[in-house]
Design a protein around this motif. Sequence first.
Motif, short mmCIF file in Angstrom:
data_model
loop_
_atom_site.label_atom_id
_atom_site.label_comp_id
_atom_site.label_asym_id
_atom_site.label_seq_id
_atom_site.Cartn_x
_atom_site.Cartn_y
_atom_site.Cartn_z
N TRP A 162 -9.86 -9.61 75.65
CA TRP A 162 -8.86 -8.86 76.41
C TRP A 162 -8.01 -7.99 75.49
CZ3 TRP A 162 -8.97 -7.55 81.16
CH2 TRP A 162 -9.57 -8.37 82.11
N SER A 163 -7.67 -8.47 74.31
CA SER A 163 -6.89 -7.68 73.37
C SER A 163 -7.66 -6.46 72.91
CB SER A 163 -6.49 -8.53 72.15
OG SER A 163 -5.66 -9.60 72.54
N ILE A 164 -8.97 -6.65 72.68
CA ILE A 164 -9.81 -5.52 72.28
C ILE A 164 -9.87 -4.48 73.39
CG2 ILE A 164 -12.17 -4.84 71.72
CD1 ILE A 164 -12.47 -7.55 70.31
N VAL A 165 -10.14 -4.92 74.62
CA VAL A 165 -10.25 -4.00 75.75
C VAL A 165 -8.94 -3.27 75.98
CG1 VAL A 165 -10.60 -3.84 78.24
CG2 VAL A 165 -12.10 -5.30 76.86
N ILE A 166 -7.83 -4.01 75.98
CA ILE A 166 -6.52 -3.40 76.24
C ILE A 166 -6.15 -2.44 75.10
CG2 ILE A 166 -4.06 -3.87 76.45
CD1 ILE A 166 -4.80 -6.47 77.89
N GLY A 167 -6.41 -2.85 73.85
CA GLY A 167 -6.08 -1.98 72.73
C GLY A 167 -6.83 -0.66 72.76
N LEU A 168 -8.14 -0.74 72.99
CA LEU A 168 -8.94 0.48 73.06
C LEU A 168 -8.56 1.32 74.29
CD1 LEU A 168 -12.46 -0.86 72.03
CD2 LEU A 168 -10.86 0.44 70.64
N LEU A 169 -8.27 0.65 75.40
CA LEU A 169 -7.90 1.38 76.61
C LEU A 169 -6.58 2.12 76.43
CD1 LEU A 169 -8.82 1.93 79.52
CD2 LEU A 169 -7.44 -0.03 80.24
N ILE A 170 -5.61 1.47 75.79
CA ILE A 170 -4.33 2.12 75.54
C ILE A 170 -4.51 3.32 74.62
CG2 ILE A 170 -2.10 1.83 74.38
CD1 ILE A 170 -2.02 -1.02 75.46
N ALA A 171 -5.31 3.16 73.57
CA ALA A 171 -5.56 4.28 72.66
C ALA A 171 -6.23 5.45 73.40
CB ALA A 171 -6.44 3.82 71.50
N PHE A 172 -7.22 5.13 74.23
CA PHE A 172 -7.93 6.17 74.97
C PHE A 172 -7.00 6.89 75.95
CE2 PHE A 172 -10.13 7.15 79.00
CZ PHE A 172 -10.92 8.21 78.57
N ILE A 173 -6.23 6.13 76.73
CA ILE A 173 -5.34 6.73 77.73
C ILE A 173 -4.25 7.55 77.04
CG2 ILE A 173 -3.61 6.23 79.50
CD1 ILE A 173 -5.30 3.82 80.31
N THR A 174 -3.68 7.03 75.96
CA THR A 174 -2.61 7.74 75.27
C THR A 174 -3.10 9.08 74.72
OG1 THR A 174 -1.58 5.65 74.66
CG2 THR A 174 -0.92 7.60 73.41
N LEU A 175 -4.23 9.05 74.02
CA LEU A 175 -4.76 10.28 73.42
C LEU A 175 -5.18 11.28 74.48
CD1 LEU A 175 -6.87 8.66 70.56
CD2 LEU A 175 -4.63 9.73 70.37
N SER A 176 -5.77 10.80 75.57
CA SER A 176 -6.19 11.70 76.65
C SER A 176 -4.97 12.30 77.36
CB SER A 176 -7.07 10.95 77.66
OG SER A 176 -8.20 10.41 77.04
N TRP A 177 -3.94 11.47 77.57
CA TRP A 177 -2.73 11.96 78.25
C TRP A 177 -2.03 13.04 77.42
CZ3 TRP A 177 -0.51 12.83 82.54
CH2 TRP A 177 0.85 13.12 82.59
N VAL A 178 -2.04 12.88 76.10
CA VAL A 178 -1.45 13.91 75.25
C VAL A 178 -2.19 15.23 75.45
CG1 VAL A 178 -1.16 14.66 72.86
CG2 VAL A 178 -0.55 12.34 73.51
N GLY A 179 -3.52 15.17 75.49
CA GLY A 179 -4.29 16.39 75.73
C GLY A 179 -3.99 17.01 77.08
N TRP A 180 -3.79 16.18 78.11
CA TRP A 180 -3.52 16.69 79.45
C TRP A 180 -2.11 17.27 79.56
CZ3 TRP A 180 -5.91 18.16 83.67
CH2 TRP A 180 -5.20 18.26 84.86
N SER A 181 -1.12 16.53 79.05
CA SER A 181 0.27 16.95 79.24
C SER A 181 0.65 18.16 78.40
CB SER A 181 1.22 15.78 78.89
OG SER A 181 1.06 15.39 77.54
N TYR A 182 -0.04 18.38 77.29
CA TYR A 182 0.31 19.51 76.44
C TYR A 182 -0.54 20.75 76.72
CZ TYR A 182 3.69 16.95 73.74
OH TYR A 182 4.82 16.25 73.37
N THR A 183 -1.26 20.75 77.83
CA THR A 183 -2.05 21.93 78.20
C THR A 183 -1.67 22.44 79.58
OG1 THR A 183 -3.83 20.46 78.95
CG2 THR A 183 -4.03 21.39 76.74
N THR A 184 -0.46 22.12 80.05
CA THR A 184 -0.01 22.64 81.33
C THR A 184 0.25 24.13 81.21
OG1 THR A 184 2.29 22.12 80.81
CG2 THR A 184 1.00 20.45 82.00
N GLU A 185 0.35 24.79 82.36
CA GLU A 185 0.56 26.24 82.36
C GLU A 185 1.85 26.63 81.65
OE1 GLU A 185 -0.91 30.03 83.43
OE2 GLU A 185 -1.80 28.05 83.72
N LYS A 186 2.93 25.86 81.88
CA LYS A 186 4.20 26.18 81.25
C LYS A 186 4.14 26.01 79.75
CE LYS A 186 7.27 25.14 85.15
NZ LYS A 186 8.41 24.30 85.62
N ARG A 187 3.46 24.94 79.29
CA ARG A 187 3.38 24.70 77.84
C ARG A 187 2.60 25.79 77.13
NH1 ARG A 187 4.15 19.07 77.04
NH2 ARG A 187 5.84 18.50 78.43
#
Length: 456
Positions: free
Chosen positions: A304-329
């Motif tokens: 569970w620690s492995i799954v949660i750790g990798l999932l958090i890393a994946f979601i965090t890095l993907s969210w950065v890509g999504w949030s910093y490519t909005t039209e306003k940004r």
Amino acid sequence: MASALISAAVTGVAWCFCTASASLCSSWCGNDKPSTVPPSATSGRKRSVLLLAFSVVVALVFQYALAPNYDKFQWEYLVDAWTSGCGDDLSEDLLKVCAGNAGVYRAASAAFAFFVIFGIAAKCRPTANREAWPAKYVLFLFLSAGTVFIPNDPLFVPIFLWVARVGSVFFVLLQQVILVDIAYNWNEAWLDRSDRAELAEGPGKGKKWLAAILVSCGILYAASLAGIVVMYVYFGGCSSNNAFISITLILSLICTVVQLTKSETGSLLTSACMTLYATYLCGAAVSKNPYDVCNPKLGETDTWSIVIGLLIAFITLSWVGWSYTTEKRLGGSEEAEEAADEQEEEDEEKAKTGGVVMNNSYGAADTSPPETATQEATASKSFGSSWKLNAVLCLVTCWYAMALTGWGAIEKRGDIANPTSGEVSMWMLIVSQWVALCLYLWTLLAPSLFPDRDFS
């Protein structure tokens, strides 16, 4: 006769399966509209960030699946390719860390090259970033697979390593400027709503927005204080963590006091936002401390620690890509995006009424030329930020490559359950916090230090 019927049935089922698979693949890759409908204003961003997320998955697979087993490769060339540039005096554990870093560089360099190529294409042709996505995904797969056979030295280490380091520094600086701007804009937006309520609804009607500002300040400061206390309790086992937490508290108090006593432009809500952001960065920094005595998160390597750790890393890095490519940004406007959406709806209605697609046009029921000057101007305005999208994603790619590899340091780091832990990553986070708070402090003091200059 029976065999013929069975053969026909199997062929029919296989055809249906292949057709459904192709349709699903096309829909997932962004080619789910008929040729009579132009690409939407947001499809390029969605598919680009999806590809970025996919590259993060490939990087994690390379780092934690292939690299630790490099010595089991049957082909000696691959063993040498994945360890070249690592040095001859490394221990077996550090050699695997080096190979893991190189695995991340392979996936990140493929994504970086992809975004550079199609950023140039989008600059030359504004709608290029919204077209041919199935082919683009196939191209990225070939790029990623091809990097497996390329030696680390010199393409990945040191060339791409330094490209990623420089790009990450620019991204971190951009990130701090954007967050300070967001904090100011939030306060200004609610003050503007208060003023409009006073004018439209009568005296005293705008106080609800002022009350909302005060309530938000209370919530943000309470959350920051709770975060500081939690960090002292769970991460206060060593001097470095205690120093980081204490400096965070002191700098946040300094910014708030200066805003209340010396600043003419600051606001309490902005200070509360920056205090909470500083607390978050401090928490992220101490959670990446690679030493067991300082970080209770380390050592938890159950499933569970492995799954949660990798999932958090994946979601965090993907969210950065999504949030910093909005039209306003990207420097665009919501009006341009809305205009493109309205144009898409009109084209869909025309497509429903019939028409023939000719000469690569999007088609219409009438016989008027599809590529008019007005349409070209609209497309240029709507899709003009496509190249900026690719430029930002290049920086995000550099940043995630450094986040997963501890900025290229070959050192004792976290495990698969904590893929972004590392001493260099810890220091980069805490330094970025100091930069953000110093930048905010400068925005508070600059107008009074230089009264002749306009800082609005």
